[in-house]
Write an enzyme that holds these catalytic residues in place. Sequence first.
Site, PDB file in Angstrom:
ATOM      1  N   PRO A  35      40.960  52.050  36.613  1.00 34.63           N
ATOM      2  CG  PRO A  35      42.362  51.329  34.883  1.00 34.63           C
ATOM      3  CD  PRO A  35      40.977  51.225  35.414  1.00 34.63           C
ATOM      4  CD  GLU A  36      39.724  57.017  40.513  1.00 32.99           C
ATOM      5  OE1 GLU A  36      40.033  58.151  40.926  1.00 32.99           O
ATOM      6  OE2 GLU A  36      38.921  56.279  41.112  1.00 32.99           O
ATOM      7  NE  ARG A  92      33.618  44.469  34.314  1.00 31.45           N
ATOM      8  CZ  ARG A  92      32.863  45.209  35.109  1.00 31.45           C
ATOM      9  NH1 ARG A  92      33.379  45.726  36.198  1.00 31.45           N
ATOM     10  NH2 ARG A  92      31.603  45.451  34.816  1.00 31.45           N
ATOM     11  CG  HIS A 108      40.381  37.745  30.033  1.00 30.14           C
ATOM     12  ND1 HIS A 108      39.299  37.869  29.174  1.00 30.14           N
ATOM     13  CD2 HIS A 108      39.964  36.951  31.052  1.00 30.14           C
ATOM     14  CE1 HIS A 108      38.273  37.186  29.670  1.00 30.14           C
ATOM     15  NE2 HIS A 108      38.649  36.618  30.802  1.00 30.14           N
TER      16      HIS A 108
END
Length: 268
Positions: free
Chosen positions: A2-3, A111, A92
């Site tokens: 994500p930016e 992740r 997750h």
Amino acid sequence: MPELPEVETIRLQLIPEYTGRKLMAFEVREPRLLQNCTPEELKKALEGRCLKEIYRTGKFLIFNFSNRFVVFHLGMSGIFLKDESQSHYPQHIHLVFLFQSGKNLYYQDIRKFGKIWLYKERPQFPNLGIDPFDKKFSLNKFNKLINLKRKNIKLFLMDQSIVAGIGNIYASEILFEAGVSPLRSTDSLINREVKGIYLVIRSVLKKAIERFGTTYSAYRTVDGESGQNQHFLKVYQREGQPCYRCGTPIKKIILGSRSTFFCINCQK
Ligand SMILES: [Zn+2]
């Protein structure tokens, strides 16, 4: 990863649903995400407090729970979901916020590169560069930053200690829009080019926010939907496909160990 546009999309979607709400209970399922506190400390600090504001600087998202500040860096794959059933990876889901309104909020990070910090005062980010939507991010300021650092222009744009929020996708897109090659060095840029880059930084990011960000892998909106900006990318992940402007096949190179996409004809 994500930016800025993805983090800002998440922020804009969280605000109407969760700010002004009291946190009743909080569950940490993955303590390794916490950088400076234990799950018990975080729970104790937040429970019973009202979520006053959610703000952003660069790629950092900050929740202000009535002067207890939780800072999130979403790493490679951190997302927030308002409904657990929207998660394709319920194993997750690492944090669960239970609000008095009855609304829950879930943090999922496949992740686990996301990071979370707790502060009792408004956090400072001394090593972070200027956010492109900061009022102080003027052409004059950008010029000064360019003149200060002799560096490859794409790596310059991605350096979080200079300008905060731009990553690999948007750096490629910004340079295409500005017509500047990613192989150029900052000290080779003439005034017109610096101004061109400055002007497209905000417009590229703003359009991506309006399209709810770019989904390539893990990123989803708070509703569990994909962003839409991936359908509008001009060069990123378009190796070998014709440039929309001139038809020349888009070239891919590796720069600073990251894939870099550009048009050799349009970008000089
Ligand atoms: Zn072209």
